[in-house]
Design an enzyme around this catalytic site. Structure first.
Site, mmCIF file in Angstrom:
data_model
loop_
_atom_site.group_PDB
_atom_site.id
_atom_site.type_symbol
_atom_site.label_atom_id
_atom_site.label_comp_id
_atom_site.label_asym_id
_atom_site.label_seq_id
_atom_site.Cartn_x
_atom_site.Cartn_y
_atom_site.Cartn_z
ATOM 1 N N GLY A 139 35.966 64.752 -59.413
ATOM 2 C CA GLY A 139 36.750 65.358 -58.327
ATOM 3 C C GLY A 139 38.201 65.552 -58.738
ATOM 4 O O GLY A 139 39.114 65.438 -57.916
ATOM 5 N N ASN A 147 39.733 68.184 -59.464
ATOM 6 C CA ASN A 147 40.302 69.502 -59.169
ATOM 7 C C ASN A 147 41.197 69.496 -57.941
ATOM 8 O O ASN A 147 41.839 70.493 -57.646
ATOM 9 C CB ASN A 147 39.179 70.535 -58.977
ATOM 10 N N GLY A 173 42.469 63.137 -57.146
ATOM 11 C CA GLY A 173 41.901 63.249 -58.494
ATOM 12 C C GLY A 173 42.788 64.044 -59.442
ATOM 13 O O GLY A 173 42.892 63.700 -60.631
ATOM 14 N N TYR A 195 30.562 57.767 -43.633
ATOM 15 C CA TYR A 195 31.617 57.678 -44.660
ATOM 16 C C TYR A 195 31.900 56.214 -44.981
ATOM 17 O O TYR A 195 31.944 55.807 -46.152
ATOM 18 C CB TYR A 195 32.884 58.371 -44.158
#
Ligand SMILES: NC(=O)c1ccc[n+]([C@@H]2O[C@H](COP(=O)([O-])OP(=O)(O)OC[C@H]3O[C@@H](n4cnc5c(N)ncnc54)[C@H](OP(=O)(O)O)[C@@H]3O)[C@@H](O)[C@H]2O)c1
Length: 289
Positions: free
Chosen positions: A21, A23, A27, A171
């Site tokens: 992640g 991008n 991250g 989550y």
């Protein structure tokens, strides 16, 4: 540890890092700082366009960066296998990618999406990269969890959450699984006499795409910390010589105490067995005999 800044990161020349992640959100600055300090960095992302843009951003900031994009979709075990087979050396694995607060969906392999992506995808990725990590001195796995784990509950009879699905509870469950995994990986590595360090991080509430505020979304940059700051706990866990296996680094780099459930060895062992069964990834190098 308030005096720590990313400038305190030691020279990482010769080390290779995979950041999932990378991008977006937390991250991207995580990958950027590792590259700035000399690590070869793999931007592991599910979109070539977004992954390529992140590589360009890092190269603009650090022209000498050794950085490349490789495709990884954590919601597809075939993609995880393909990624792991194609990656070179790995000293630092940052299990950062995450999805949160979504309506009920399933991964390619039919797992509830938040558990499947945040936990099972990273479980499989770590297990498949384990042989590469174990031959690198000082190797570390950092898994990004959250303080949301404290309200997480794991019901092994309802792993698909076909009953009682909630965006937040799903989550929280995935973030509890991240911590149970971190601690069990550390115990197994220690038992096997491996030098691998497994640690976890909690960024604190950070202005990224995962935070969904509805109509208040434009305000979130004012309300929450920047992704650069949100990356500090992961960067510290990945690179500080002060870190010990099993530690959970939070905002301001405080070492946090995981919830009682997250510290349960019985729950961790059961989750490990179930995750092994669901993914087919065995961690045989550090299996209990
Ligand atoms: N922001 C916070 O307040 C906060 C608080 C506690 C913990 N965290 C944790 O921090 C981590 C990073 O999240 P963030 O806040 O930076 O949010 P973000 O900006 O939404 O970043 C999440 C990253 O995960 C990637 N991702 C999602 N599903 C994926 C998949 N199937 N395969 C590969 N990559 C996937 C996203 O890729 P796309 O761009 O393609 O979607 C994106 O790059 C997460 O683990 C999150 O749980 C965040």
């Amino acid at each position: 540890m308030t005096s720590w800044t990313p400038a305190s990161i030691p020279d990482l020349t010769g080390k290779s890092a995979v950041v999932t992640g990378a991008n977006s959100g937390i991250g991207l600055p995580t990958a950027l700082e590792l590259a700035r300090h000399g690590a070869r960095v793999v931007v592991a992302a599910r979109s070539a366009e977004k992954g390529g843009a992140a590589v360009e951003t890092i190269r603009r900031e650090v022209p000498s960066a050794q950085v490349e994009y490789a495709r990884l979709d954590l919601a597809d075990l075939a993609s995880v296998r393909e990624f792991a087979a194609g990656v070179g050396d790995v000293d630092l694995l940052i299990n950062n990618a995450g999805i949160g607060m979504i309506s009920r969906q399933e991964t390619k392999d039919g797992f509830e999406m938040q558990f499947g992506t945040n936990h099972l995808g990273h479980f499989a990725l770590t297990g498949l990269l384990l042989p590469k990590l174990l031959v690198r001195p000082g190797a570390r796995v950092v898994t990004v969890s959250s303080d949301a784990h404290v309200v997480g509950r794991l019901d092994f009879d309802n792993l698909d959450l076909e009953r009682g699905y909630g965006r937040l509870s799903a989550y929280a469950r995935s973030k509890l699984a991240n911590l149970l995994f971190t601690l069990e990986l550390q115990r197994r590595a220690e038992k096997a006499g491996a030098g691998l360090i497994s640690a976890a991080s909690h960024p604190g509430t950070t202005a990224t795409n995962i935070v969904k505020l509805g109509p208040l979304q434009p305000l979130f940059g004012l309300l929450f910390k920047s992704p650069e700051k949100g990356a500090h706990p992961s960067l510290y866990a990945a690179t500080s010589p002060a870190i010990r296996g099993g530690e959970f680094v939070g905002p301001k780099l405080k070492i946090l105490t995981p919830s009682e459930s997250a510290r349960s060895e019985e729950l961790a062992r059961r989750l490990w067995d179930v995750s092994t069964e669901l993914t087919g990834v065995r961690f045989k190098e550090i299996a209990y005999s």
